[in-house]
Motif scaffolding. Structure first.
Motif, PDB file in Angstrom:
ATOM      1  N   TYR A  42       0.847  -1.189   0.000  1.00  0.00           N
ATOM      2  CA  TYR A  42       0.000   0.000   0.000  1.00  0.00           C
ATOM      3  C   TYR A  42       0.885   1.244   0.000  1.00  0.00           C
ATOM      4  O   TYR A  42       1.782   1.379   0.832  1.00  0.00           O
ATOM      5  N   THR A  46      -3.168   3.478  -1.767  1.00  0.00           N
ATOM      6  CA  THR A  46      -3.364   2.781  -3.033  1.00  0.00           C
ATOM      7  C   THR A  46      -2.774   1.376  -2.943  1.00  0.00           C
ATOM      8  O   THR A  46      -1.620   1.206  -2.543  1.00  0.00           O
ATOM      9  N   GLU A  90     -10.493  -0.954   6.222  1.00  0.00           N
ATOM     10  CA  GLU A  90     -11.675  -0.551   5.469  1.00  0.00           C
ATOM     11  C   GLU A  90     -11.217  -0.264   4.040  1.00  0.00           C
ATOM     12  O   GLU A  90     -10.578   0.742   3.775  1.00  0.00           O
ATOM     13  N   MET A  91     -11.564  -1.178   3.131  1.00  0.00           N
ATOM     14  CA  MET A  91     -11.072  -1.075   1.758  1.00  0.00           C
ATOM     15  C   MET A  91     -12.225  -0.834   0.797  1.00  0.00           C
ATOM     16  O   MET A  91     -13.352  -1.278   1.021  1.00  0.00           O
ATOM     17  N   SER A  92     -11.901  -0.178  -0.305  1.00  0.00           N
ATOM     18  CA  SER A  92     -12.873   0.015  -1.380  1.00  0.00           C
ATOM     19  C   SER A  92     -12.907  -1.235  -2.250  1.00  0.00           C
ATOM     20  O   SER A  92     -12.179  -2.198  -2.024  1.00  0.00           O
ATOM     21  N   GLU A  93     -13.738  -1.226  -3.268  1.00  0.00           N
ATOM     22  CA  GLU A  93     -13.851  -2.375  -4.156  1.00  0.00           C
ATOM     23  C   GLU A  93     -12.544  -2.643  -4.907  1.00  0.00           C
ATOM     24  O   GLU A  93     -12.275  -3.773  -5.310  1.00  0.00           O
ATOM     25  N   THR A  94     -11.748  -1.621  -5.102  1.00  0.00           N
ATOM     26  CA  THR A  94     -10.471  -1.795  -5.801  1.00  0.00           C
ATOM     27  C   THR A  94      -9.368  -2.276  -4.872  1.00  0.00           C
ATOM     28  O   THR A  94      -8.263  -2.560  -5.319  1.00  0.00           O
ATOM     29  N   ASP A  96      -8.194  -0.383  -2.373  1.00  0.00           N
ATOM     30  CA  ASP A  96      -7.521   0.772  -1.792  1.00  0.00           C
ATOM     31  C   ASP A  96      -8.078   1.072  -0.401  1.00  0.00           C
ATOM     32  O   ASP A  96      -9.184   0.669  -0.046  1.00  0.00           O
ATOM     33  N   THR A  97      -7.277   1.793   0.387  1.00  0.00           N
ATOM     34  CA  THR A  97      -7.715   2.226   1.709  1.00  0.00           C
ATOM     35  C   THR A  97      -7.732   3.757   1.741  1.00  0.00           C
ATOM     36  O   THR A  97      -7.507   4.407   0.711  1.00  0.00           O
ATOM     37  N   THR A  98      -7.996   4.299   2.896  1.00  0.00           N
ATOM     38  CA  THR A  98      -7.958   5.760   3.009  1.00  0.00           C
ATOM     39  C   THR A  98      -6.536   6.257   2.795  1.00  0.00           C
ATOM     40  O   THR A  98      -5.572   5.567   3.142  1.00  0.00           O
TER      41      THR A  98
END
Length: 381
Positions: A42, A46, A90-94, A96-98
């Motif tokens: 990460y 990203t 907490e990750m997005s669908e891709t 990625d994190t905050t």
């Protein structure tokens, strides 16, 4: 001439050609899905995957390459923070994190090996205290750090699968060497020829060993080549104790492998794997010389390889430690299924030497007894 004929006889079996091809395909698929598929990093939230993650991890590790010290470990924590498991992010669908989250192989190494994560309910807060002697030893400046990706448990896992594939192919190739002639009732005729006694049996054994060693070397070169292409040579120069922490827990009086480069230790590991393959071939050849049916020889050979591992894992590991149990564990660990693992654990040197001598005795005995049994077939012995 005899050797060439016997070697051709083994290589001409279609089932072996199919097995080798399937072995290559399985290793390639598993390498893609498990080894490369598990790589991640990460950068400011990203998520990088596979080869992109490997490249980033290599570049990051090079910045901190050299002797590992407490100060260097603290600098890594200050720059990247502690590693957090993906299931806690907490990750997005891709994926990625905050923004602001960094994670790479270097921060993961410090988190899992040099922090107080084991004594702090899974959440690291600081580097390990001085009472943890193994962790302190990793940070005393005597161990060379660098990018270890691939050349650690990942390579060990892949190579163990390779050994199981090769063992299956060796058993299939060697089981018919003698028993096939018994079943076809040609052994009695061959033994009456000019080269029947002695030379024919020796040619069969030499051909079987050549095939077993050749297929092991071929698949191992394929595996090593894949790791070199994707992971590079960085990890081969890292101290083996950092790549395989089990080496550090060994007694200093008996085991100094933890300070050696990982490449040297892996080379010894690969050589031990070759010995285990040859021992498997010797055991199978002996069983083939005893059994009159190829199918029976195949089943008994598979049992000789797998049954000791099952007995050790199911019964011996769970029994209370005693001198008898320790001796049985020593003997079972010297058999082909477990033999190579001695080089990647804190097994004492004398313990390993006994295992190799024991395996060597099995190898020689299997060849001699198998040859003797085959040569005396005419007289019904």
């Amino acid at each position: 001439m005899l050797f060439r004929n016997e070697f051709y006889k083994i290589c001409s079996r279609k089932i072996l050609f199919t097995g080798v091809l399937l072995g290559f395909l399985f290793l390639a698929a598993y390498f893609q899905m498990s080894a490369l598929g598990s790589e991640s990093a990460y950068v400011d939230g990203t998520c990088l995957r596979r080869t992109d993650a490997i490249q980033y991890n290599r570049e990051t590790a090079r910045r901190f390459a050299g002797p590992m010290t407490r100060e260097k470990a603290q600098a890594i924590v200050d720059e990247f923070g502690w590693h957090i498991n993906e299931d806690e992010l907490e990750m997005s669908e891709t994926g990625d994190t905050t923004p602001g989250y960094y994670d790479n192989s270097t921060s993961r190494f410090v988190t899992y090996n040099l922090s107080n994560i084991r004594s702090n309910e899974g959440t690291p807060t600081a580097l390990a205290a001085s009472e943890n002697k193994y962790t302190e030893e990793m940070m005393n400046g005597e161990y060379e750090y660098g990018y270890m990706g691939g050349w650690d448990d990942t390579f060990r896992e892949m190579h163990m699968m390779l050994l199981w594939i090769v063992a299956a192919l060796v058993i299939i190739a060697c089981a018919p060497v003698f028993s096939e002639e018994y079943a076809g009732q040609t052994a009695g005729i061959l033994l009456t020829t000019q080269n029947g006694k002695g030379k024919t049996a020796a040619a069969k054994i030499l051909a079987a060993f050549t095939w077993a060693a050749g297929i092991y070397v071929l698949l191992t070169l394929f595996l090593v080549g894949a790791f070199l292409c994707f992971y590079g040579t960085d990890g081969l120069f890292v101290s083996a104790g950092l790549s395989f922490p089990d080496l550090i827990t060994g007694s200093v009086l008996w085991n100094t492998d933890s300070h050696k480069p990982t490449g040297i230790v892996l080379l010894l590991y690969l050589m031990a794997g070759l010995l285990s393959v040859l021992v498997t071939a010797a055991i199978t050849l002996f069983i083939s010389s005893v059994k009159k049916s190829t199918f029976s020889a195949l089943l008994w050979s598979a049992a000789a390889y797998l049954l000791p591992a099952a007995i050790y894992s199911v019964f011996l590991l769970g029994m209370r430690v005693s001198k008898v149990i320790m001796l049985l564990r020593l003997l079972f660990n010297s058999l082909p299924f477990f033999l190579p693992l001695h080089e990647l654990t804190s097994t004492p040197v004398l313990y390993r030497l006994f295992g190799y001598l024991f395996s060597g005795c099995i190898l020689v005995s299997g060849c001699v007894l198998g040859c003797r049994k085959y040569c005396r077939y005419q007289v019904g012995k």
